[in-house]
Design a protein around this motif. Structure first.
Motif, short mmCIF file in Angstrom:
data_model
loop_
_atom_site.label_atom_id
_atom_site.label_comp_id
_atom_site.label_asym_id
_atom_site.label_seq_id
_atom_site.Cartn_x
_atom_site.Cartn_y
_atom_site.Cartn_z
N ALA A 68 -36.83 -0.66 38.67
CA ALA A 68 -35.40 -0.91 38.74
C ALA A 68 -34.81 -0.15 39.91
O ALA A 68 -35.38 0.84 40.39
CB ALA A 68 -34.72 -0.50 37.44
N LEU A 69 -33.66 -0.60 40.36
CA LEU A 69 -32.92 0.08 41.42
C LEU A 69 -31.87 0.96 40.76
O LEU A 69 -31.06 0.48 39.96
CB LEU A 69 -32.26 -0.95 42.33
N PHE A 70 -31.88 2.24 41.09
CA PHE A 70 -30.94 3.19 40.50
C PHE A 70 -29.68 3.27 41.36
O PHE A 70 -29.76 3.43 42.57
CB PHE A 70 -31.60 4.57 40.38
N VAL A 71 -28.53 3.16 40.70
CA VAL A 71 -27.23 3.13 41.39
C VAL A 71 -26.37 4.29 40.88
O VAL A 71 -25.95 4.31 39.73
CB VAL A 71 -26.51 1.78 41.16
N ASP B 57 -30.46 -11.30 39.09
CA ASP B 57 -31.34 -10.86 38.00
C ASP B 57 -32.08 -9.56 38.33
O ASP B 57 -32.92 -9.11 37.55
CB ASP B 57 -32.38 -11.95 37.70
N ALA B 58 -31.79 -8.96 39.48
CA ALA B 58 -32.46 -7.72 39.85
C ALA B 58 -32.13 -6.62 38.84
O ALA B 58 -30.98 -6.47 38.44
CB ALA B 58 -32.02 -7.29 41.25
N PRO B 59 -33.14 -5.85 38.40
CA PRO B 59 -32.87 -4.78 37.44
C PRO B 59 -32.14 -3.61 38.09
O PRO B 59 -32.58 -3.06 39.10
CB PRO B 59 -34.27 -4.36 36.96
N VAL C 9 -28.72 -5.43 33.67
CA VAL C 9 -28.00 -4.17 33.88
C VAL C 9 -28.38 -3.17 32.81
O VAL C 9 -28.40 -3.48 31.61
CB VAL C 9 -26.47 -4.42 33.85
N SER C 10 -28.69 -1.96 33.25
CA SER C 10 -28.93 -0.84 32.34
C SER C 10 -27.96 0.28 32.68
O SER C 10 -27.56 0.45 33.83
CB SER C 10 -30.36 -0.32 32.46
N TRP C 11 -27.62 1.05 31.66
CA TRP C 11 -26.71 2.19 31.83
C TRP C 11 -27.43 3.44 31.34
O TRP C 11 -27.98 3.45 30.25
CB TRP C 11 -25.42 1.94 31.05
N TYR C 12 -27.45 4.45 32.19
CA TYR C 12 -28.10 5.72 31.87
C TYR C 12 -27.00 6.78 31.70
O TYR C 12 -26.61 7.42 32.67
CB TYR C 12 -29.10 6.08 32.97
N PRO C 13 -26.48 6.96 30.48
CA PRO C 13 -25.32 7.82 30.29
C PRO C 13 -25.57 9.31 30.51
O PRO C 13 -24.62 10.06 30.77
CB PRO C 13 -24.89 7.55 28.84
N GLU C 14 -26.81 9.78 30.44
CA GLU C 14 -27.07 11.21 30.64
C GLU C 14 -26.98 11.59 32.13
O GLU C 14 -26.75 12.75 32.47
CB GLU C 14 -28.44 11.58 30.07
N GLY C 15 -27.15 10.61 33.01
CA GLY C 15 -26.98 10.83 34.44
C GLY C 15 -27.81 11.96 35.01
O GLY C 15 -28.85 12.35 34.45
N THR C 16 -27.35 12.49 36.13
CA THR C 16 -28.13 13.54 36.80
C THR C 16 -28.19 14.83 35.99
O THR C 16 -29.10 15.62 36.18
CB THR C 16 -27.58 13.84 38.21
N ASP C 17 -27.24 15.03 35.08
CA ASP C 17 -27.31 16.21 34.20
C ASP C 17 -28.54 16.13 33.30
O ASP C 17 -29.35 17.06 33.23
CB ASP C 17 -26.04 16.33 33.36
N GLY C 18 -28.68 15.01 32.61
CA GLY C 18 -29.85 14.83 31.74
C GLY C 18 -31.14 14.79 32.52
O GLY C 18 -32.17 15.31 32.08
N TRP C 19 -31.08 14.19 33.70
CA TRP C 19 -32.26 14.07 34.56
C TRP C 19 -32.76 15.45 34.98
O TRP C 19 -33.92 15.79 34.79
CB TRP C 19 -31.90 13.22 35.77
N SER C 20 -31.88 16.26 35.56
CA SER C 20 -32.30 17.58 36.05
C SER C 20 -32.62 18.53 34.89
O SER C 20 -33.52 19.35 35.00
CB SER C 20 -31.23 18.20 36.95
#
Length: 197
Positions: free
Chosen positions: A77-80, A141-143, A170-181
């Motif tokens: 997927a492409l992260f935005v 249709d691109a992820p 479309v996907s939503w990642y609510p934790e964002g860079t906080d959850g990522w790091s």
């Protein structure tokens, strides 16, 4: 003392089940509804944008950090990134040098800054439409995975807007860079995306 008959044993077992069910219903009836459940608004969410977010976004998948990581590792997927660009503090004395803090986001992302507000200017809406078309090469249709920070409505708004533009994956990642790091995953410096045409 004689052991209970089969009929009596069956009756005792049934009575125990009924009592357990009644107790469970009584307990569940006294547990209050969760106060932290945030409903999806009927429209885009306005300020304050840093506030508790819903657990859902109709039409989109909602990702945990583990699920986002799996998509990122496989380049599926492409992260935005939709975090807005920082603004110069209004109370700085005249002549004070101010440098915007750098943005660190998920490696390989595209930063479509300022696209997550509840209302977009005509110019910003045109930028967002064109940028999504460019990064997906016109493939509706691109992820796409939208994110910003934890408890940030910017990514929710931007993902919802992409759905309304006709993007279907479309996907939503609510934790964002906080959850990522916080999960020990890498970040890299990013500049806002500039249209190529």
């Amino acid at each position: 003392m004689r052991p209970p008959s089969r009929l009596a044993a069956a009756f005792l077992a049934a009575a125990s089940l009924i009592l357990a069910s009644v107790a469970a219903v009584s307990v569940s009836a006294t547990v209050p509804a969760r106060a932290d459940v945030v409903p999806e608004p009927e429209d885009y969410r306005g300020p304050p944008y840093r506030a508790p977010v819903p657990a859902t976004l109709v039409g989109a998948s909602v990702l945990t950090t583990a699920e986002a990581k799996a998509l990122w590792e496989t380049k599926a997927a492409l992260f935005v990134d939709t975090l807005p660009t920082p603004k110069r503090p209004a109370n700085l004395p005249e002549g004070t040098l101010w440098r915007a803090p750098p943005r660190e986001d998920v490696p390989g992302s595209v930063w479509l800054a300022n696209t997550g507000y509840d209302r977009l200017s005509t110019e910003m809406d045109a930028y967002y439409t064109a940028a999504l078309a460019e990064i997906t090469h016109g493939d509706a249709d691109a992820p796409l995975v939208f994110y910003c920070l934890s408890e940030c409505w910017m990514s929710w708004n931007a993902a919802r807007r992409a759905l309304e533009y006709g993007y279907t994956n479309v996907s939503w990642y609510p934790e964002g860079t906080d959850g990522w790091s916080n999960s020990g995953l890498p970040l890299e410096h990013r500049e806002p995306y500039e249209l190529t045409r």
